[in-house]
Motif scaffolding. Structure first.
Motif, PDB file in Angstrom:
ATOM      1  N   ALA A 193     -44.413 139.172  58.817  1.00 40.38           N
ATOM      2  CA  ALA A 193     -43.695 138.449  57.765  1.00 40.38           C
ATOM      3  C   ALA A 193     -44.422 137.160  57.394  1.00 40.38           C
ATOM      4  CB  ALA A 193     -42.265 138.145  58.221  1.00 40.38           C
ATOM      5  N   ALA A 194     -44.975 136.478  58.388  1.00 38.51           N
ATOM      6  CA  ALA A 194     -45.713 135.239  58.113  1.00 38.51           C
ATOM      7  C   ALA A 194     -46.952 135.521  57.273  1.00 38.51           C
ATOM      8  CB  ALA A 194     -46.096 134.557  59.431  1.00 38.51           C
ATOM      9  N   VAL A 195     -47.673 136.570  57.604  1.00 38.46           N
ATOM     10  CA  VAL A 195     -48.863 136.929  56.831  1.00 38.46           C
ATOM     11  C   VAL A 195     -48.484 137.263  55.396  1.00 38.46           C
ATOM     12  CG1 VAL A 195     -50.704 138.644  56.573  1.00 38.46           C
ATOM     13  CG2 VAL A 195     -50.247 137.630  58.814  1.00 38.46           C
ATOM     14  N   ASP A 211     -43.899 115.884  53.205  1.00 38.67           N
ATOM     15  CA  ASP A 211     -44.342 117.016  52.408  1.00 38.67           C
ATOM     16  C   ASP A 211     -45.858 117.176  52.487  1.00 38.67           C
ATOM     17  OD1 ASP A 211     -41.709 117.141  51.696  1.00 38.67           O
ATOM     18  OD2 ASP A 211     -41.993 116.509  49.611  1.00 38.67           O
ATOM     19  N   VAL A 212     -46.309 118.431  52.555  1.00 40.92           N
ATOM     20  CA  VAL A 212     -47.743 118.734  52.567  1.00 40.92           C
ATOM     21  C   VAL A 212     -47.992 119.920  51.642  1.00 40.92           C
ATOM     22  CG1 VAL A 212     -48.055 117.882  54.930  1.00 40.92           C
ATOM     23  CG2 VAL A 212     -47.632 120.324  54.533  1.00 40.92           C
ATOM     24  N   PRO A 213     -49.228 120.050  51.139  1.00 42.97           N
ATOM     25  CA  PRO A 213     -49.558 121.243  50.358  1.00 42.97           C
ATOM     26  C   PRO A 213     -49.539 122.490  51.239  1.00 42.97           C
ATOM     27  CG  PRO A 213     -51.195 119.498  50.040  1.00 42.97           C
ATOM     28  CD  PRO A 213     -50.328 119.089  51.196  1.00 42.97           C
ATOM     29  N   GLY A 214     -49.283 123.625  50.616  1.00 37.60           N
ATOM     30  CA  GLY A 214     -49.269 124.873  51.354  1.00 37.60           C
ATOM     31  C   GLY A 214     -50.564 125.125  52.104  1.00 37.60           C
ATOM     32  N   GLU A 215     -51.685 124.742  51.522  1.00 37.28           N
ATOM     33  CA  GLU A 215     -52.970 124.951  52.187  1.00 37.28           C
ATOM     34  C   GLU A 215     -53.037 124.192  53.507  1.00 37.28           C
ATOM     35  OE1 GLU A 215     -57.762 124.848  51.237  1.00 37.28           O
ATOM     36  OE2 GLU A 215     -56.374 123.879  49.854  1.00 37.28           O
ATOM     37  N   GLU A 216     -52.540 122.961  53.522  1.00 33.72           N
ATOM     38  CA  GLU A 216     -52.551 122.175  54.758  1.00 33.72           C
ATOM     39  C   GLU A 216     -51.633 122.799  55.802  1.00 33.72           C
ATOM     40  OE1 GLU A 216     -53.270 119.227  57.627  1.00 33.72           O
ATOM     41  OE2 GLU A 216     -54.396 119.802  55.851  1.00 33.72           O
ATOM     42  N   TYR A 217     -50.473 123.225  55.381  1.00 33.86           N
ATOM     43  CA  TYR A 217     -49.520 123.843  56.310  1.00 33.86           C
ATOM     44  C   TYR A 217     -50.101 125.113  56.930  1.00 33.86           C
ATOM     45  CZ  TYR A 217     -45.381 126.487  57.800  1.00 33.86           C
ATOM     46  OH  TYR A 217     -44.476 127.241  58.512  1.00 33.86           O
ATOM     47  N   ILE A 218     -50.691 125.963  56.108  1.00 30.79           N
ATOM     48  CA  ILE A 218     -51.273 127.207  56.622  1.00 30.79           C
ATOM     49  C   ILE A 218     -52.453 126.893  57.543  1.00 30.79           C
ATOM     50  CG2 ILE A 218     -52.455 129.347  55.982  1.00 30.79           C
ATOM     51  CD1 ILE A 218     -50.724 129.269  53.384  1.00 30.79           C
ATOM     52  N   THR A 219     -53.200 125.847  57.225  1.00 29.12           N
ATOM     53  CA  THR A 219     -54.303 125.436  58.095  1.00 29.12           C
ATOM     54  C   THR A 219     -53.783 125.015  59.460  1.00 29.12           C
ATOM     55  OG1 THR A 219     -55.596 124.722  56.180  1.00 29.12           O
ATOM     56  CG2 THR A 219     -56.286 123.896  58.330  1.00 29.12           C
ATOM     57  N   GLU A 220     -52.702 124.267  59.483  1.00 28.83           N
ATOM     58  CA  GLU A 220     -52.113 123.847  60.747  1.00 28.83           C
ATOM     59  C   GLU A 220     -51.606 125.054  61.546  1.00 28.83           C
ATOM     60  OE1 GLU A 220     -49.152 120.916  59.772  1.00 28.83           O
ATOM     61  OE2 GLU A 220     -50.638 119.539  58.927  1.00 28.83           O
ATOM     62  N   LEU A 221     -50.992 126.017  60.856  1.00 31.85           N
ATOM     63  CA  LEU A 221     -50.542 127.237  61.532  1.00 31.85           C
ATOM     64  C   LEU A 221     -51.733 127.988  62.121  1.00 31.85           C
ATOM     65  CD1 LEU A 221     -47.917 128.705  59.017  1.00 31.85           C
ATOM     66  CD2 LEU A 221     -47.445 127.595  61.213  1.00 31.85           C
ATOM     67  N   PHE A 222     -52.792 128.097  61.328  1.00 33.06           N
ATOM     68  CA  PHE A 222     -53.997 128.784  61.793  1.00 33.06           C
ATOM     69  C   PHE A 222     -54.568 128.125  63.046  1.00 33.06           C
ATOM     70  CE2 PHE A 222     -58.589 127.764  61.560  1.00 33.06           C
ATOM     71  CZ  PHE A 222     -59.076 128.909  62.183  1.00 33.06           C
ATOM     72  N   ALA A 223     -54.735 126.813  62.998  1.00 33.37           N
ATOM     73  CA  ALA A 223     -55.339 126.102  64.123  1.00 33.37           C
ATOM     74  C   ALA A 223     -54.489 126.243  65.375  1.00 33.37           C
ATOM     75  CB  ALA A 223     -55.534 124.628  63.766  1.00 33.37           C
ATOM     76  N   ARG A 256     -56.104 131.555  54.408  1.00 33.66           N
ATOM     77  CA  ARG A 256     -55.111 132.618  54.625  1.00 33.66           C
ATOM     78  C   ARG A 256     -55.715 133.757  55.440  1.00 33.66           C
ATOM     79  NH1 ARG A 256     -53.667 133.174  48.392  1.00 33.66           N
ATOM     80  NH2 ARG A 256     -55.951 132.989  48.409  1.00 33.66           N
ATOM     81  N   GLU A 257     -56.985 134.068  55.177  1.00 36.38           N
ATOM     82  CA  GLU A 257     -57.671 135.094  55.955  1.00 36.38           C
ATOM     83  C   GLU A 257     -57.889 134.625  57.388  1.00 36.38           C
ATOM     84  OE1 GLU A 257     -59.922 138.512  57.129  1.00 36.38           O
ATOM     85  OE2 GLU A 257     -58.287 138.107  55.731  1.00 36.38           O
ATOM     86  N   ALA A 258     -58.242 133.359  57.545  1.00 35.19           N
ATOM     87  CA  ALA A 258     -58.422 132.806  58.890  1.00 35.19           C
ATOM     88  C   ALA A 258     -57.109 132.887  59.680  1.00 35.19           C
ATOM     89  CB  ALA A 258     -58.909 131.362  58.814  1.00 35.19           C
ATOM     90  N   TYR A 259     -56.017 132.550  59.037  1.00 31.22           N
ATOM     91  CA  TYR A 259     -54.706 132.603  59.699  1.00 31.22           C
ATOM     92  C   TYR A 259     -54.347 134.044  60.057  1.00 31.22           C
ATOM     93  CZ  TYR A 259     -49.606 132.054  60.243  1.00 31.22           C
ATOM     94  OH  TYR A 259     -48.306 132.084  60.703  1.00 31.22           O
ATOM     95  N   ARG A 260     -54.576 134.978  59.133  1.00 25.99           N
ATOM     96  CA  ARG A 260     -54.289 136.385  59.397  1.00 25.99           C
ATOM     97  C   ARG A 260     -55.085 136.874  60.602  1.00 25.99           C
ATOM     98  NH1 ARG A 260     -56.363 140.955  59.393  1.00 25.99           N
ATOM     99  NH2 ARG A 260     -58.354 140.226  58.576  1.00 25.99           N
ATOM    100  N   MET A 298     -66.886 121.649  55.086  1.00 27.30           N
ATOM    101  CA  MET A 298     -66.272 122.553  54.120  1.00 27.30           C
ATOM    102  C   MET A 298     -65.914 123.879  54.798  1.00 27.30           C
ATOM    103  SD  MET A 298     -66.104 121.084  51.153  1.00 27.30           S
ATOM    104  CE  MET A 298     -65.965 122.443  50.019  1.00 27.30           C
ATOM    105  N   MET A 299     -64.751 124.394  54.460  1.00 24.55           N
ATOM    106  CA  MET A 299     -64.346 125.674  55.013  1.00 24.55           C
ATOM    107  C   MET A 299     -65.096 126.792  54.284  1.00 24.55           C
ATOM    108  SD  MET A 299     -60.320 125.328  55.774  1.00 24.55           S
ATOM    109  CE  MET A 299     -59.690 124.018  56.804  1.00 24.55           C
TER     110      MET A 299
END
Length: 196
Positions: free
Chosen positions: A89-91, A110-122, A7-11, A1-2
């Protein structure tokens, strides 16, 4: 579990990556990185491209519709400024309350926004290590971000490897720490090669 809002992790990951971008010396943009044949400039340009596409993809445009954003030299004469503007801009694009449940139309589906942001973060987190080690600025990642990434990537590693986007796992000592294990999962086991 995260244990952290993604979004904070990505930022935080973008912030740390940006810190190293600001440390790149004038003669270091062509240094090799752990990313195959990418040098430092190519690596930073990759993150700028992702950051430029993020607001568009999170607003509903498809990957095919934003390809034009990746054309040409994305860094220009001021790579640091190009990164700062794109990352900010991404943040901002991840801030709306409904962003995690939006549908993001990527090239493979198609993926949920949460998955996409997770991939960007990683991707950003791992490339932070790539950049830091390339310019010999250290090699330690934020332990909290390592934990978040490792928890997600445990379920994604096989798919990434089958898609050919990460290398084979290098051998690990039994006492390898969490960061070393995460980097190995992403196919990284050593510092990048010396410049020719």
């Amino acid at each position: 579990m995260m244990t952290m809002d993604i979004r904070e992790a990505y930022r935080r990951a973008l912030h740390h990556f940006g810190g190293y971008v600001h440390r790149v010396g004038a003669g270091e943009w062509r240094l090799p990185t752990a990313c195959g044949d990418w040098d430092v400039r190519t690596l930073v340009e990759h993150l700028v491209g992702e950051s430029l596409c993020a607001p568009e993809l999170l607003s509903g445009r498809s990957a095919a519709e934003v390809q034009d954003l990746l054309e040409g030299d994305l860094l220009g004469d001021d790579p640091v400024k190009a990164f700062d503007v794109a990352a900010a801009a991404a943040v901002r694009a991840t801030e709306p309350a409904d962003v995690l449940t939006r549908t993001v139309r990527l090239s493979f589906g198609d993926v949920p926004g949460e998955e996409y942001i997770t991939e960007l973060f990683a991707d950003t987190l791992i490339h932070t290590w790539d950049l830091a080690t390339a310019i010999d600025a250290g090699d330690r990642l934020d332990p909290e971000l390592v934990e978040v990434c490792a928890a997600w990537f445990a379920g994604a590693e096989d798919a990434y490897r089958q898609a050919g986007v990460i290398g084979d796992r290098p051998p690990l000592p039994e006492d390898a720490d969490a960061q070393t294990r995460l980097l190995a999962a992403w196919g990284r086991g050593a510092r990048p090669p010396e410049a020719p």
